[in-house]
Write a protein that holds these residues in place. Structure first.
Motif, PDB file in Angstrom:
ATOM      1  N   GLY A 138      31.291  42.462  48.133  1.00 48.13           N
ATOM      2  CA  GLY A 138      30.916  43.362  47.046  1.00 48.13           C
ATOM      3  C   GLY A 138      29.457  43.213  46.666  1.00 48.13           C
ATOM      4  N   THR A 139      28.975  44.181  45.900  1.00 52.12           N
ATOM      5  CA  THR A 139      27.587  44.164  45.445  1.00 52.12           C
ATOM      6  C   THR A 139      27.478  44.260  43.927  1.00 52.12           C
ATOM      7  N   ARG A 140      28.591  44.573  43.266  1.00 54.31           N
ATOM      8  CA  ARG A 140      28.570  44.751  41.815  1.00 54.31           C
ATOM      9  C   ARG A 140      28.852  43.429  41.126  1.00 54.31           C
ATOM     10  N   PRO A 141      27.956  42.969  40.235  1.00 55.44           N
ATOM     11  CA  PRO A 141      28.224  41.711  39.520  1.00 55.44           C
ATOM     12  C   PRO A 141      29.359  41.894  38.509  1.00 55.44           C
ATOM     13  N   ILE A 142      30.214  40.880  38.417  1.00 59.85           N
ATOM     14  CA  ILE A 142      31.357  40.906  37.493  1.00 59.85           C
ATOM     15  C   ILE A 142      31.158  39.774  36.489  1.00 59.85           C
ATOM     16  N   LYS A 143      31.115  40.131  35.231  1.00 61.76           N
ATOM     17  CA  LYS A 143      30.929  39.125  34.178  1.00 61.76           C
ATOM     18  C   LYS A 143      32.284  38.570  33.760  1.00 61.76           C
ATOM     19  N   VAL A 144      32.323  37.268  33.514  1.00 61.67           N
ATOM     20  CA  VAL A 144      33.560  36.618  33.078  1.00 61.67           C
ATOM     21  C   VAL A 144      33.253  35.624  31.962  1.00 61.67           C
ATOM     22  N   ASP A 145      34.247  35.417  31.124  1.00 61.76           N
ATOM     23  CA  ASP A 145      34.154  34.399  30.077  1.00 61.76           C
ATOM     24  C   ASP A 145      35.263  33.389  30.334  1.00 61.76           C
ATOM     25  N   VAL A 146      34.964  32.340  31.059  1.00 60.87           N
ATOM     26  CA  VAL A 146      35.972  31.332  31.394  1.00 60.87           C
ATOM     27  C   VAL A 146      35.438  29.945  31.058  1.00 60.87           C
ATOM     28  N   ARG A 147      36.371  29.088  30.721  1.00 61.31           N
ATOM     29  CA  ARG A 147      36.025  27.672  30.561  1.00 61.31           C
ATOM     30  C   ARG A 147      36.414  26.960  31.853  1.00 61.31           C
ATOM     31  N   THR A 148      35.543  26.141  32.374  1.00 64.25           N
ATOM     32  CA  THR A 148      35.796  25.445  33.633  1.00 64.25           C
ATOM     33  C   THR A 148      36.161  23.990  33.369  1.00 64.25           C
ATOM     34  N   ILE A 149      37.292  23.594  33.949  1.00 61.04           N
ATOM     35  CA  ILE A 149      37.703  22.188  33.949  1.00 61.04           C
ATOM     36  C   ILE A 149      37.875  21.783  35.408  1.00 61.04           C
ATOM     37  N   ALA A 155      42.971  45.547  51.202  1.00 61.08           N
ATOM     38  CA  ALA A 155      42.924  46.065  49.829  1.00 61.08           C
ATOM     39  C   ALA A 155      42.034  45.166  48.989  1.00 61.08           C
ATOM     40  N   GLN A 156      41.557  45.726  47.886  1.00 64.69           N
ATOM     41  CA  GLN A 156      40.748  44.920  46.975  1.00 64.69           C
ATOM     42  C   GLN A 156      41.615  43.835  46.339  1.00 64.69           C
ATOM     43  N   LYS A 157      41.040  42.660  46.121  1.00 64.26           N
ATOM     44  CA  LYS A 157      41.786  41.545  45.521  1.00 64.26           C
ATOM     45  C   LYS A 157      40.940  40.885  44.441  1.00 64.26           C
ATOM     46  N   ARG A 158      41.556  40.697  43.267  1.00 68.60           N
ATOM     47  CA  ARG A 158      40.886  39.978  42.183  1.00 68.60           C
ATOM     48  C   ARG A 158      40.970  38.479  42.446  1.00 68.60           C
ATOM     49  N   GLY A 159      39.884  37.776  42.185  1.00 75.10           N
ATOM     50  CA  GLY A 159      39.857  36.338  42.395  1.00 75.10           C
ATOM     51  C   GLY A 159      40.368  35.576  41.185  1.00 75.10           C
ATOM     52  N   LYS A 160      40.543  34.263  41.347  1.00 71.65           N
ATOM     53  CA  LYS A 160      41.050  33.415  40.268  1.00 71.65           C
ATOM     54  C   LYS A 160      40.119  33.439  39.055  1.00 71.65           C
ATOM     55  N   PHE A 213      29.600  36.850  38.863  1.00 70.96           N
ATOM     56  CA  PHE A 213      29.738  36.618  40.302  1.00 70.96           C
ATOM     57  C   PHE A 213      29.987  37.960  40.976  1.00 70.96           C
ATOM     58  N   GLU A 214      30.019  37.942  42.292  1.00 69.88           N
ATOM     59  CA  GLU A 214      30.355  39.129  43.069  1.00 69.88           C
ATOM     60  C   GLU A 214      31.526  38.804  43.974  1.00 69.88           C
ATOM     61  N   ARG A 215      32.403  39.772  44.149  1.00 69.09           N
ATOM     62  CA  ARG A 215      33.509  39.575  45.090  1.00 69.09           C
ATOM     63  C   ARG A 215      32.955  39.481  46.514  1.00 69.09           C
ATOM     64  N   VAL A 216      33.718  38.855  47.388  1.00 68.57           N
ATOM     65  CA  VAL A 216      33.323  38.787  48.800  1.00 68.57           C
ATOM     66  C   VAL A 216      33.252  40.215  49.332  1.00 68.57           C
ATOM     67  N   SER A 243      37.519  33.514  48.967  1.00 64.99           N
ATOM     68  CA  SER A 243      38.259  34.727  48.637  1.00 64.99           C
ATOM     69  C   SER A 243      39.183  34.500  47.449  1.00 64.99           C
ATOM     70  N   GLU A 244      39.830  33.326  47.403  1.00 62.56           N
ATOM     71  CA  GLU A 244      40.732  33.013  46.295  1.00 62.56           C
ATOM     72  C   GLU A 244      39.964  32.892  44.988  1.00 62.56           C
ATOM     73  N   LEU A 245      38.798  32.312  45.053  1.00 62.21           N
ATOM     74  CA  LEU A 245      38.035  32.030  43.844  1.00 62.21           C
ATOM     75  C   LEU A 245      37.328  33.279  43.305  1.00 62.21           C
ATOM     76  N   PHE A 246      36.694  34.040  44.214  1.00 66.55           N
ATOM     77  CA  PHE A 246      35.877  35.169  43.775  1.00 66.55           C
ATOM     78  C   PHE A 246      36.530  36.522  44.035  1.00 66.55           C
ATOM     79  N   GLY A 247      37.608  36.546  44.843  1.00 67.24           N
ATOM     80  CA  GLY A 247      38.208  37.818  45.206  1.00 67.24           C
ATOM     81  C   GLY A 247      37.418  38.497  46.320  1.00 67.24           C
ATOM     82  N   HIS A 248      37.915  39.628  46.811  1.00 66.50           N
ATOM     83  CA  HIS A 248      37.187  40.340  47.864  1.00 66.50           C
ATOM     84  C   HIS A 248      37.396  41.847  47.733  1.00 66.50           C
TER      85      HIS A 248
END
Length: 631
Positions: A447-458, A403-408, A442-445, A388-393
């Motif tokens: 959810g069914t709608r894909p969300i595009k992100v531009d992030v760098r992962t470390i 309530a809806q929550k945005r993930g990290k 990704f999709e929120r927990v 939930s923290e990573l992808f939101g719900h």
């Protein structure tokens, strides 16, 4: 210009020390090139060395008790640049290699038969109760007030000091019949001028205009406005430059903001017809009263800009982590290389080695520096909470999802996400993370709608991920996705030369936060710290220093202030003088035991005889395990 140190605090404030030798030693001892009589300074504190045939300088700490700091960070050997802030104990200095500006002042004397001095309390425009000018008719008074309104409206929108100086002179010469003008700004001590901007009625901006040093400094020193006519006819012949320019009349008024003189406005003319009168003096005093606040605001704005640049520099790669060892130098090089690329990075190292600081440094030195840096510790949350923290719900995805929550990942869009302890991810979350790295969506927990992100992962871990892939505990494909570039963080025991620097930094920080004055670390405590293996690495060192600051009773951290694990640890082969420490502990045991017998076990009386605080003695007794020997 000769490089120099200028004291900016304490009793030495304003004192300049010229660095004329190739090596300048600084300390409390009289044998130093610069001897500083201050108890917070070590006898041999540091040296400043010139770099051979170049104009560069290095400052080298001589293992001082409280360290040598440059721009707020402890250093062992550091290259100095113009305007670096240097802290030695309680004293502060600024390192200068050149002048930022020149005042263009001309020496000379000016004593005339026709001089009017105007004290600030006599300036009617600075007294709100006075509605009209006593020295001018109504039409002139109205014209002057309109000019003041125009000047006030115009200059208050200017933020750069040099622009403000020139614009103010231009507007002033529109209402005062001067041929030339200059605005001179003073230094912090109000004893000399550091900036001069000039204006010629015919030619515009002209910084070569000469002004009378005597008059300007008198106005600054006495905070009084001066009008002088018949300059070239004064009995001493006048200033040579003023005589050459055939100056016949001049005005000079102070710029004063919040009861502090900031500089002066200087006007002169060669005309015998359009000479200045007392009304001009009153008007120029009013202009200075309005302008002074604008100059102070510009100065504060410049200071904020400088501080902002300094803070930005502090979060650059070389300032994010404290350490000058060879192993940390290799880390800095790796970070500098990978920061410029968009690649995924895996940071490896034991707990407490500064993996998050390294990740932050990569972000701050990348093109994503202005975007969010979001960190999440994968080991502190359960699988469901982590997902939930990573992808939101979405709302209603589970019982407590009201309530809806945005993930990290969504919050970090455009920036960097840091996954600490990534080896702790569950297989399900590993699979979802792999998809994010492959498709950048990704999709929120729930959810069914894909969300595009531009992030760098470390990512970071203290585990052996290669071994974990072989046992099936970590996905091999995810490991390869994360391990595009790896940066190993060295444990503290492998960079012991950085321990004094880190300790000095933590002492300064903890002393400030705990509001207890601690000036440094004793030589014996420092040797113990350098000998200890620090299984908890830098984080453990920080905690140990904070404890020592809180528990100590003197201005130096002593061995008995350190945690027992360090104080009682055996000195390893790489640490010299093992016998010295053992002998010291034996001597302490014997001395304290005898003293306690002498006082029949009274610790307070024993402390008095030993010349120390009772709390300090209690701690030593506990550390040396002498409780059974108290009576």
């Amino acid at each position: 210009m000769t490089a120099r140190l200028v004291a900016t605090s304490g009793a030495l404030k304003g004192t300049t020390f010229a660095l004329t030798q190739d090596e300048v030693s600084i300390g409390r001892d009289l044998s130093n090139s610069v001897s500083l009589n201050d108890p917070s300074i070590s006898r041999q504190h540091c040296v400043i060395r010139k770099n051979g045939s170049t104009d560069g300088f290095h400052i080298v700490d001589l293992r001082s008790y409280n360290g040598t700091f440059v721009n707020g960070l402890p250093v062992a050997d550091h290259a100095l640049t113009h305007r670096d802030q240097i802290a030695l104990g309680d004293l502060r200095f600024i390192f200068l290699t050149h002048d930022d500006d020149a005042s263009h002042l001309d020496d000379g004397d000016l004593i005339t038969r026709s001089t009017i001095r105007l004290e600030r309390e006599q300036a009617f425009y600075l007294r709100p109760e006075d509605a009209v000018s006593p020295v001018s008719d109504d039409s002139r008074a109205i014209s002057e007030r309109n000019a003041l309104l125009k000047i006030s409206t115009t200059i208050n929108s200017i933020r750069k000091s040099h622009e403000l100086q020139l614009r103010l002179l231009e507007l002033t010469l529109d209402v005062v019949p001067a041929e030339r003008g200059a605005i001179l700004l003073a230094d912090e001590t109000c004893e000399d001028f550091v900036s001069c901007r000039g204006w010629d009625r015919m030619g515009g901006a002209d910084d070569s205009i000469k002004v009378s040093q005597t008059v300007s400094r008198q106005v600054l020193r006495e905070v009084v406005a001066i009008l002088s006519n018949d300059v070239v006819e004064n009995e001493n012949g006048g200033s040579p430059s003023l005589v050459a320019a055939r100056v016949s009349s001049l005005l000079c008024v102070p710029l004063v903001a919040f009861d502090k003189p900031l500089g002066v406005i200087y006007l002169d003319t060669s005309s015998r017809v359009a000479q200045f009168d007392e009304a001009h003096l009153q008007l120029l005093t009013a202009i200075a009263g309005i302008a002074a606040v604008a100059f102070e605001n510009a100065r504060q704005f410049a200071l904020l800009e400088t501080e902002n640049r300094r803070l930005q520099q502090e979060v650059k790669l070389e300032h994010q982590m404290v350490g000058e060892s060879q192993s940390m130098g290799e880390v800095y090089k790796l970070i500098a290389k990978v920061a410029a690329s968009p690649s995924t990075v895996l940071i490896l190292g034991e707990s407490g080695t500064g993996k998050e600081l390294a990740a932050h440094a990569i972000h701050l030195n990348s093109e994503r520096a202005g975007k969010p840096f979001v960190a999440i510790n994968c080991a502190t949350l359960t699988e469901s909470l982590l997902e939930s923290e990573l992808f939101g719900h979405e709302r209603g995805a589970f019982t407590s999802a009201i309530a809806q929550k945005r993930g990290k990942l969504e919050i970090a869009d455009g920036g960097t996400i840091f996954l600490d302890e990534v080896a702790e991810l569950s297989p399900a979350v590993q699979a979802k993370l792999l998809r994010v790295l492959q498709t950048r969506e990704f999709e929120r927990v729930g959810g069914t709608r894909p969300i595009k992100v531009d992030v760098r992962t470390i990512a970071a871990t203290n585990r052996d991920l290669d071994a974990a892939t072989k046992t099936g505990k970590f996905r091999e494909d995810l490991y390869y996705r994360l391990n595009v570039v790896s940066i190993p963080m060295p444990p503290l025991r492998e960079r012991r030369e950085d321990i004094p620097l880190l300790a000095a930094y933590f002492v300064a920080d903890s002393s400030k936060r705990c509001k207890r004055r601690v000036t440094g670390i004793s030589a014996e405590a420092r040797r113990l710290m350098c000998a200890y293996d620090w299984p908890g690495n830098v984080r453990q060192l920080e905690n140990a220093i904070e404890r020592a600051v809180v528990m100590g009773s003197t201005e130096l951290i002593e061995p008995e202030d350190l945690p027992k694990t360090i104080f009682e640890s055996k000195v390893t082969d790489h640490q010299p003088q093992k016998d010295y420490h053992e002998a010291t502990r034996d001597f302490k045991r014997e001395l304290i035991t005898k003293t306690l017998k002498q006082t029949e076990g009274n610790v307070t009386e024993a402390a008095k005889l030993l010349g120390m605080h009772a709390n300090n003695l209690h701690r030593i007794i506990s550390n040396l395990k002498l409780r059974d020997n108290e009576r």
